[in-house]
Design a protein around this motif. Structure first.
Motif, mmCIF file in Angstrom:
data_model
loop_
_atom_site.group_PDB
_atom_site.id
_atom_site.type_symbol
_atom_site.label_atom_id
_atom_site.label_comp_id
_atom_site.label_asym_id
_atom_site.label_seq_id
_atom_site.Cartn_x
_atom_site.Cartn_y
_atom_site.Cartn_z
ATOM 1 N N THR A 83 32.003 45.756 31.309
ATOM 2 C CA THR A 83 32.714 44.998 30.292
ATOM 3 C C THR A 83 33.925 45.059 29.496
ATOM 4 O O THR A 83 34.883 44.012 28.876
ATOM 5 N N ALA A 84 35.483 46.141 29.771
ATOM 6 C CA ALA A 84 35.687 46.140 29.892
ATOM 7 C C ALA A 84 36.628 44.766 30.289
ATOM 8 O O ALA A 84 38.087 44.359 30.892
ATOM 9 N N GLY A 85 36.371 44.864 31.475
ATOM 10 C CA GLY A 85 36.777 44.501 32.829
ATOM 11 C C GLY A 85 36.335 42.575 32.834
ATOM 12 O O GLY A 85 37.983 41.884 32.809
ATOM 13 N N ILE A 86 36.123 42.630 31.846
ATOM 14 C CA ILE A 86 35.992 40.977 31.957
ATOM 15 C C ILE A 86 36.756 40.732 30.095
ATOM 16 O O ILE A 86 37.037 39.741 29.817
ATOM 17 N N ARG A 87 37.428 42.106 29.864
ATOM 18 C CA ARG A 87 37.960 41.536 28.557
ATOM 19 C C ARG A 87 39.292 41.439 28.852
ATOM 20 O O ARG A 87 39.888 40.705 29.235
ATOM 21 N N ILE A 88 39.404 42.004 30.024
ATOM 22 C CA ILE A 88 40.989 42.308 30.609
ATOM 23 C C ILE A 88 40.796 40.453 31.177
ATOM 24 O O ILE A 88 42.027 39.874 31.132
ATOM 25 N N ILE A 89 39.845 39.653 32.227
ATOM 26 C CA ILE A 89 39.707 38.613 32.585
ATOM 27 C C ILE A 89 39.867 37.543 31.737
ATOM 28 O O ILE A 89 40.652 36.577 31.846
ATOM 29 N N ALA A 90 39.426 38.396 30.380
ATOM 30 C CA ALA A 90 39.222 36.758 28.991
ATOM 31 C C ALA A 90 41.039 36.662 28.757
ATOM 32 O O ALA A 90 40.667 35.567 27.841
ATOM 33 N N SER A 91 41.178 37.777 29.054
ATOM 34 C CA SER A 91 42.348 38.194 27.934
ATOM 35 C C SER A 91 43.976 37.419 29.210
ATOM 36 O O SER A 91 45.269 37.177 28.321
ATOM 37 N N GLN A 92 43.722 36.457 29.998
ATOM 38 C CA GLN A 92 44.737 36.449 31.063
ATOM 39 C C GLN A 92 44.182 35.148 31.307
ATOM 40 O O GLN A 92 43.351 34.232 31.583
ATOM 41 N N LYS A 93 45.282 34.950 31.359
ATOM 42 C CA LYS A 93 45.561 33.070 31.920
ATOM 43 C C LYS A 93 45.272 32.802 33.035
ATOM 44 O O LYS A 93 45.282 33.913 34.099
ATOM 45 N N ILE A 94 44.017 32.041 33.802
ATOM 46 C CA ILE A 94 43.508 32.176 34.644
ATOM 47 C C ILE A 94 43.451 30.792 35.431
ATOM 48 O O ILE A 94 43.280 29.851 34.375
ATOM 49 N N GLY A 95 44.035 30.609 36.566
ATOM 50 C CA GLY A 95 44.302 29.840 37.245
ATOM 51 C C GLY A 95 43.443 29.391 38.489
ATOM 52 O O GLY A 95 42.430 30.213 38.710
ATOM 53 N N ARG A 96 43.993 28.215 38.942
ATOM 54 C CA ARG A 96 42.960 27.902 40.810
ATOM 55 C C ARG A 96 42.686 29.181 40.992
ATOM 56 O O ARG A 96 41.546 29.921 41.674
ATOM 57 N N LYS A 97 43.199 29.306 41.490
ATOM 58 C CA LYS A 97 43.774 30.877 42.633
ATOM 59 C C LYS A 97 42.792 31.901 41.932
ATOM 60 O O LYS A 97 42.000 32.614 42.689
ATOM 61 N N GLU A 98 43.630 32.183 40.754
ATOM 62 C CA GLU A 98 42.309 33.422 40.212
ATOM 63 C C GLU A 98 40.705 33.061 40.684
ATOM 64 O O GLU A 98 40.454 33.988 40.307
ATOM 65 N N VAL A 99 40.524 32.109 40.477
ATOM 66 C CA VAL A 99 39.016 31.777 39.863
ATOM 67 C C VAL A 99 38.521 32.020 41.486
ATOM 68 O O VAL A 99 37.190 32.267 41.660
ATOM 69 N N LEU A 100 39.439 31.513 42.017
ATOM 70 C CA LEU A 100 38.764 31.460 43.636
ATOM 71 C C LEU A 100 38.366 33.117 44.575
ATOM 72 O O LEU A 100 37.903 32.904 44.567
ATOM 73 N N VAL A 101 39.713 33.499 43.441
ATOM 74 C CA VAL A 101 39.297 35.112 43.794
ATOM 75 C C VAL A 101 38.160 35.568 43.448
ATOM 76 O O VAL A 101 37.909 36.420 43.992
ATOM 77 N N MET A 102 38.161 35.563 42.427
ATOM 78 C CA MET A 102 36.846 36.146 41.891
ATOM 79 C C MET A 102 35.415 35.934 42.301
ATOM 80 O O MET A 102 34.867 36.130 42.257
ATOM 81 N N ALA A 103 35.123 34.493 42.315
ATOM 82 C CA ALA A 103 33.960 33.848 42.932
ATOM 83 C C ALA A 103 34.437 34.657 44.499
ATOM 84 O O ALA A 103 32.975 35.068 44.261
ATOM 85 N N VAL A 104 35.246 34.995 45.468
ATOM 86 C CA VAL A 104 34.892 35.039 47.292
ATOM 87 C C VAL A 104 34.561 36.932 46.637
ATOM 88 O O VAL A 104 33.394 36.732 47.450
ATOM 89 N N SER A 105 35.566 37.691 45.272
ATOM 90 C CA SER A 105 35.080 38.871 45.161
ATOM 91 C C SER A 105 33.261 38.875 44.185
ATOM 92 O O SER A 105 32.358 40.035 45.181
ATOM 93 N N PHE A 106 32.799 38.054 43.930
ATOM 94 C CA PHE A 106 31.125 38.911 43.198
ATOM 95 C C PHE A 106 30.745 38.357 43.702
ATOM 96 O O PHE A 106 29.536 38.903 44.365
ATOM 97 N N SER A 107 31.029 37.020 44.495
ATOM 98 C CA SER A 107 30.060 36.212 45.805
ATOM 99 C C SER A 107 29.877 37.149 47.090
ATOM 100 O O SER A 107 27.998 38.149 47.338
ATOM 101 N N LEU A 108 30.467 38.434 47.125
ATOM 102 C CA LEU A 108 30.775 38.883 48.050
ATOM 103 C C LEU A 108 29.787 40.534 48.039
ATOM 104 O O LEU A 108 28.902 40.942 48.523
ATOM 105 N N GLY A 109 30.223 40.934 46.521
ATOM 106 C CA GLY A 109 29.949 41.899 46.418
ATOM 107 C C GLY A 109 28.378 41.823 45.385
ATOM 108 O O GLY A 109 27.941 42.971 46.142
ATOM 109 N N LEU A 110 27.733 40.833 45.502
ATOM 110 C CA LEU A 110 26.893 40.390 45.035
ATOM 111 C C LEU A 110 25.711 40.468 46.443
ATOM 112 O O LEU A 110 24.430 41.230 46.197
ATOM 113 N N SER A 111 26.366 39.337 47.579
ATOM 114 C CA SER A 111 25.433 39.016 48.613
ATOM 115 C C SER A 111 25.340 40.543 49.420
ATOM 116 O O SER A 111 24.128 40.796 49.796
#
Length: 73
Positions: free
Chosen positions: A2-30
């Protein structure tokens, strides 16, 4: 989490950040959802990356360093 989601939500998120999150979430979940994915690796490497947190964290660091996106003006 929850704290991590709060931090992410409070920041400006660009294309690179979205791609980095998608890669890390997908590999971690896989790794968590399909643990046999690491069966072909040496035992030492598989034991390090058997945790989704470790895999996602390393993936986030590496993808943040390696991904370059041109600014669109």
């Amino acid at each position: 989490a929850t704290a991590g989601i709060r931090i992410i939500a409070s920041q400006k998120i660009g294309r690179k950040e979205v791609l980095v999150m998608a890669v890390s979430f997908s590999l971690g979940l896989s790794v968590e959802l399909v643990p046999d994915i690491l069966s072909g690796l040496p035992h030492e490497v598989a034991s390090i990356f058997s945790s989704g947190i470790t895999t996602g964290g390393v993936a986030a660091i590496l993808s943040n360093l390696l991904i370059r996106i041109k600014n669109q003006d």
